[in-house]
Scaffold this motif. Structure first.
Motif, short mmCIF file in Angstrom:
data_model
loop_
_atom_site.label_atom_id
_atom_site.label_comp_id
_atom_site.label_asym_id
_atom_site.label_seq_id
_atom_site.Cartn_x
_atom_site.Cartn_y
_atom_site.Cartn_z
N UNK A 172 0.83 -1.21 0.00
CA UNK A 172 0.00 0.00 0.00
C UNK A 172 0.86 1.25 0.00
N UNK A 173 1.92 1.26 0.82
CA UNK A 173 2.83 2.42 0.88
C UNK A 173 3.51 2.65 -0.46
N UNK A 174 3.91 1.58 -1.15
CA UNK A 174 4.56 1.74 -2.46
C UNK A 174 3.57 2.31 -3.47
N UNK A 175 2.31 1.89 -3.39
CA UNK A 175 1.28 2.44 -4.30
C UNK A 175 1.05 3.91 -4.01
N UNK A 176 1.01 4.28 -2.74
CA UNK A 176 0.82 5.69 -2.35
C UNK A 176 1.97 6.56 -2.88
N UNK A 177 3.16 5.99 -2.95
CA UNK A 177 4.33 6.73 -3.43
C UNK A 177 4.36 6.81 -4.95
N UNK A 178 3.40 6.18 -5.62
CA UNK A 178 3.34 6.26 -7.07
C UNK A 178 3.98 5.10 -7.80
N UNK A 179 4.32 4.05 -7.06
CA UNK A 179 4.93 2.88 -7.68
C UNK A 179 3.85 2.03 -8.35
N UNK A 180 4.23 1.36 -9.45
CA UNK A 180 3.27 0.59 -10.22
C UNK A 180 3.10 -0.84 -9.75
N UNK A 181 4.14 -1.39 -9.16
CA UNK A 181 4.13 -2.81 -8.78
C UNK A 181 5.13 -3.00 -7.66
N UNK A 182 5.03 -4.14 -7.00
CA UNK A 182 5.86 -4.44 -5.83
C UNK A 182 6.37 -5.86 -5.99
N UNK A 183 7.69 -6.05 -6.11
CA UNK A 183 8.23 -7.41 -6.14
C UNK A 183 9.15 -7.60 -4.94
N UNK A 184 9.14 -8.81 -4.40
CA UNK A 184 9.88 -9.05 -3.18
C UNK A 184 11.28 -9.60 -3.45
N UNK A 185 12.16 -9.32 -2.50
CA UNK A 185 13.51 -9.86 -2.51
C UNK A 185 13.58 -10.96 -1.46
N UNK A 186 14.39 -11.98 -1.65
CA UNK A 186 15.26 -12.14 -2.82
C UNK A 186 14.44 -12.31 -4.10
N UNK A 187 15.02 -11.82 -5.18
CA UNK A 187 14.31 -11.82 -6.45
C UNK A 187 14.00 -13.23 -6.92
N UNK A 188 12.77 -13.44 -7.29
CA UNK A 188 12.33 -14.70 -7.88
C UNK A 188 12.40 -14.51 -9.40
N UNK A 189 13.12 -15.39 -10.07
CA UNK A 189 13.35 -15.23 -11.51
C UNK A 189 12.05 -15.19 -12.32
N UNK A 190 11.12 -16.08 -12.01
CA UNK A 190 9.85 -16.09 -12.74
C UNK A 190 9.08 -14.80 -12.52
N UNK A 191 9.03 -14.35 -11.26
CA UNK A 191 8.33 -13.11 -10.93
C UNK A 191 8.98 -11.92 -11.64
N UNK A 192 10.31 -11.89 -11.66
CA UNK A 192 11.03 -10.81 -12.33
C UNK A 192 10.74 -10.79 -13.83
N UNK A 193 10.77 -11.95 -14.47
CA UNK A 193 10.51 -12.03 -15.91
C UNK A 193 9.07 -11.62 -16.23
N UNK A 194 8.12 -12.05 -15.40
CA UNK A 194 6.71 -11.67 -15.62
C UNK A 194 6.54 -10.16 -15.46
N UNK A 195 7.18 -9.61 -14.46
CA UNK A 195 7.10 -8.17 -14.22
C UNK A 195 7.67 -7.40 -15.42
N UNK A 196 8.84 -7.79 -15.87
CA UNK A 196 9.46 -7.11 -17.01
C UNK A 196 8.60 -7.27 -18.26
N UNK A 197 8.00 -8.44 -18.44
CA UNK A 197 7.13 -8.67 -19.60
C UNK A 197 5.91 -7.75 -19.58
N UNK A 198 5.38 -7.49 -18.38
CA UNK A 198 4.21 -6.61 -18.27
C UNK A 198 4.54 -5.16 -18.64
N UNK A 199 5.74 -4.70 -18.31
CA UNK A 199 6.04 -3.28 -18.43
C UNK A 199 6.93 -2.89 -19.60
N UNK A 200 7.65 -3.84 -20.17
CA UNK A 200 8.57 -3.50 -21.26
C UNK A 200 8.02 -3.98 -22.59
#
Length: 156
Positions: free
Chosen positions: A126-154
């Protein structure tokens, strides 16, 4: 992640394609430029390795203030995506995202800003959304999550 860490601890410094070694399909986002803001050197190197394997042009900042300065120094549209750590010195990820969103640059309201943090509680999202961020991914980075995120935005 562990392959990279073990290789680093063993003093093996040549790049390793973690995705290829794990048997995952590598996605290419060639032609895209990403700004990565991460203050922890090891986390930054791991993210550089994972993101760099997608053929993007990657530029890094060591804190939020540097990320805002790098964003402001370029013309609108220079960066296609910003990965923003939350807990950084001088200016945290929330403050940096608010500063980018408040910029007079043409893409300030539309450039995708993705929060990267170990804190994945509902209030952090919620705080990241309030700051104007589009999405929130957790660390340590999950490769599948990272690839899906990049696919959505790039654009591919």
């Amino acid at each position: 992640h562990l392959i990279y860490l073990f290789r680093r601890l063993a003093g093996i410094s040549e790049p390793v394609n973690i995705l290829a070694e794990s048997g995952r399909q590598m996605l290419s986002f060639e032609g895209s430029r990403i700004l990565l803001a991460e203050d922890n050197e090891l986390n930054r190197e791991i993210a550089e390795e994972l993101i760099g394997d997608t053929q993007v042009e990657l530029e890094t900042a060591e804190d939020g203030q540097e990320a805002v300065q790098m964003y402001e120094a370029q013309e609108a549209g220079y960066y296609d995506l910003i990965f923003m750590d939350i807990q950084m010195p001088r200016m945290n990820g929330y403050e940096a995202s608010r500063a980018i969103r408040a910029s007079a640059k043409k893409d300030a309201k539309t450039i995708p800003i993705i929060a990267m943090t170990a804190n994945a509680f509902a209030e952090d999202v919620i705080e990241s959304q309030k700051a104007g961020m589009n999405e929130h991914i957790s660390k340590p980075l999950d490769l599948d999550q990272l690839m899906k995120c990049m696919s959505r935005w790039l654009k591919k």
